[in-house]
Design an enzyme around this catalytic site. Structure first.
Site, PDB file in Angstrom:
ATOM      1  N   TYR A 168       1.033  -1.151   0.188  1.00  0.00           N
ATOM      2  CA  TYR A 168      -0.112   0.078   0.058  1.00  0.00           C
ATOM      3  C   TYR A 168       0.902   1.368   0.138  1.00  0.00           C
ATOM      4  O   TYR A 168       2.130   1.241  -0.070  1.00  0.00           O
ATOM      5  CB  TYR A 168      -0.839   0.004   1.294  1.00  0.00           C
ATOM      6  CG  TYR A 168      -2.068  -1.176   1.203  1.00  0.00           C
ATOM      7  CD1 TYR A 168      -2.897  -1.272  -0.033  1.00  0.00           C
ATOM      8  CD2 TYR A 168      -2.006  -2.191   1.965  1.00  0.00           C
ATOM      9  CE1 TYR A 168      -3.659  -2.297  -0.169  1.00  0.00           C
ATOM     10  CE2 TYR A 168      -2.883  -3.386   1.839  1.00  0.00           C
ATOM     11  CZ  TYR A 168      -3.503  -3.429   0.654  1.00  0.00           C
ATOM     12  OH  TYR A 168      -4.536  -4.435   0.618  1.00  0.00           O
ATOM     13  N   ARG A 216       3.436  -1.532  10.953  1.00  0.00           N
ATOM     14  CA  ARG A 216       3.434  -3.066  10.283  1.00  0.00           C
ATOM     15  C   ARG A 216       4.398  -2.710   9.221  1.00  0.00           C
ATOM     16  O   ARG A 216       4.176  -1.757   8.496  1.00  0.00           O
ATOM     17  CB  ARG A 216       1.950  -3.136   9.763  1.00  0.00           C
ATOM     18  CG  ARG A 216       1.951  -4.610   9.403  1.00  0.00           C
ATOM     19  CD  ARG A 216       0.663  -5.336   9.396  1.00  0.00           C
ATOM     20  NE  ARG A 216       0.653  -6.754   9.802  1.00  0.00           N
ATOM     21  CZ  ARG A 216      -0.377  -7.652   9.225  1.00  0.00           C
ATOM     22  NH1 ARG A 216      -1.387  -7.331   8.504  1.00  0.00           N
ATOM     23  NH2 ARG A 216      -0.276  -8.862   9.674  1.00  0.00           N
ATOM     24  N   ARG A 324      -6.528 -15.814   9.214  1.00  0.00           N
ATOM     25  CA  ARG A 324      -7.391 -16.296   8.628  1.00  0.00           C
ATOM     26  C   ARG A 324      -8.174 -17.342   9.405  1.00  0.00           C
ATOM     27  O   ARG A 324      -9.322 -17.622   9.295  1.00  0.00           O
ATOM     28  CB  ARG A 324      -6.769 -17.009   7.127  1.00  0.00           C
ATOM     29  CG  ARG A 324      -6.714 -15.978   6.281  1.00  0.00           C
ATOM     30  CD  ARG A 324      -5.947 -16.760   4.770  1.00  0.00           C
ATOM     31  NE  ARG A 324      -4.574 -16.934   5.212  1.00  0.00           N
ATOM     32  CZ  ARG A 324      -3.791 -17.602   4.585  1.00  0.00           C
ATOM     33  NH1 ARG A 324      -4.358 -18.468   3.462  1.00  0.00           N
ATOM     34  NH2 ARG A 324      -2.385 -17.967   4.943  1.00  0.00           N
ATOM     35  N   CYS A 353     -11.665 -15.756   1.023  1.00  0.00           N
ATOM     36  CA  CYS A 353     -11.267 -14.401   1.740  1.00  0.00           C
ATOM     37  C   CYS A 353     -10.874 -13.280   1.206  1.00  0.00           C
ATOM     38  O   CYS A 353     -11.493 -12.252   0.723  1.00  0.00           O
ATOM     39  CB  CYS A 353     -10.992 -14.611   3.412  1.00  0.00           C
ATOM     40  SG  CYS A 353      -9.244 -15.176   3.421  1.00  0.00           S
ATOM     41  N   CYS A 365     -16.337 -16.823   3.649  1.00  0.00           N
ATOM     42  CA  CYS A 365     -15.318 -17.926   3.945  1.00  0.00           C
ATOM     43  C   CYS A 365     -16.120 -19.318   3.520  1.00  0.00           C
ATOM     44  O   CYS A 365     -17.148 -19.357   3.564  1.00  0.00           O
ATOM     45  CB  CYS A 365     -15.139 -17.889   5.257  1.00  0.00           C
ATOM     46  SG  CYS A 365     -14.298 -19.316   5.929  1.00  0.00           S
TER      47      CYS A 365
END
Length: 373
Positions: A168, A216, A324, A353, A365
């Site tokens: 991003y 992150r 997940r 997902c 899912c």
């Protein structure tokens, strides 16, 4: 008592155990970036036993939404809903951090919004034309990240996470693959880190020395010309010196250039391939812990098996994220803490997902037919 039940203190906050719900893009918000009942349901179910919930990527500008219904903190009207979300999560006993993000040219198209902000004009989608940012665009982005962090604090979040990973916008500035600038925001690892450092500095100035800031970061990008571990460590040290408290360590596991409709676009994935074992990223995260010294979060198929326990017990990892696996079985954290791995409903690793949000529809899912619960 399993080692995963040990408490951890970050700045002035005490986290009840070592399990983290990482930021999972759901596309369950509204088109105006507002919290919905589905968002509240999703986070209620998954915050009951983890120590920390990191709310999904929340846009700091309306131009930076990952999906059509990303959450937002780009204006004050979004504070009440986010306050309800923070309260809901904390009522389950978890602390909560909200991830702040701008998707750059990986954004979801929006009408009448100037989009595609980019360090160097690299294409990621055929329907978004990247726009190289000038110094005014960058100054506004820094201000909007800082204002979004202030709104998060007003909403009652225990901290914020700056999203500098997964290709991003901030990640694109950090990577030599996507940052070809020749001004002070480009160049070597130190130069490419300038935007991230200025965002951290602005948030720290506005929220004070005790407010927790997470970051992150990609440990590496497994694409030719992508971010190396050596450069990622340089960047990690710089943001630590600037006042970041926790490093949430991820990576780009695979990717490259793809031609779509006669246009060359860059693709990248943060999901570990199906043939990779649980905890395959531990060694990278452990290097960040050893070299930089900040508390770290490890991610990478930790939902089943001893990998989470081993990461904390033997590799000095502070927190372990379960993503997940918590989509398909929201009780995974409780089962792990109780030592009942055999009762966990396993993720099929089919990536439905990812596929659904990639199509701009609410996350679905294959295993859990009751989402958002």
């Amino acid at each position: 008592m399993t080692i995963l039940k040990q408490q951890l203190t970050i700045k002035n906050i005490s986290i009840r155990n070592r399990l983290v719900l990482p930021p999972i893009t759901t596309n369950y918000g509204s088109s105006e970036g507002l919290v919905t009942e589905n968002i509240l349901h999703f986070y209620t179910e998954r915050s009951k036993h983890v120590g920390l919930t990191i709310v999904e990527a929340t846009a700091v500008q309306s131009s930076g939404c990952i999906v059509p219904c990303s959450l937002g903190l780009w204006n004050d009207s979004q504070i009440p809903g986010m306050a309800a979300l923070a309260k809901t999560i904390k009522n389950q006993g978890a602390l909560t951090v909200v991830q702040l993000n701008h998707a750059g040219p990986r954004c979801s198209p929006r009408k009448n919004v100037k989009q595609g902000f980019s360090p160097s004009g690299i294409d990621f989608r055929t329907d978004i034309e990247p726009m190289i940012m000038d110094t005014q665009d960058i100054a506004k982005l820094i201000d909007d990240f800082s204002k979004a962090a202030v709104r998060a604090s007003k909403a009652g979040f225990d901290g914020v996470e700056i999203h500098g990973a997964h290709l991003y916008l901030l990640s694109q500035f950090l990577s030599p693959l996507t940052n070809k600038r020749d001004d002070r925001y480009g160049g070597d690892a130190r130069g490419r880190a300038t935007l991230a450092l200025e965002i951290v500095r602005s948030i720290r100035k506005n929220l004070g020395p005790e407010y927790p800031i997470f970051f992150r970061i990609n440990a590496e990008e497994r694409i030719d010309g992508g971010l190396t571990l050596a450069d990622a460590l340089v960047i990690g040290r710089l943001i630590a010196d600037e006042g970041v408290d926790v490093l949430d360590v991820s990576l780009i596991t695979q990717g490259g250039w793809k031609e779509i409709d006669n246009q060359k676009v860059l693709m990248g994935s943060s999901a570990l391939p199906k043939d990779q074992p649980s905890g395959a990223n531990i060694s990278l995260t452990a290097i960040f812990k050893k070299e930089i010294g900040l508390p770290v979060i490890a991610v990478g198929k930790f939902g089943i098996g001893q990998a989470a326990v081993n990461a904390v017990k033997y590799d000095n990892i502070d927190m372990v994220a379960i993503g997940r696996q918590m989509i398909c079985d929201p009780k995974t954290a409780k089962k792990m803490l109780d030592g009942k791995d055999a009762e966990i409903i396993p993720c099929d690793e089919c990536l439905k997902c990812f596929a659904t949000i990639g199509k701009g529809v609410p996350m679905d899912c294959k295993v859990n037919k009751n989402l958002p619960f």
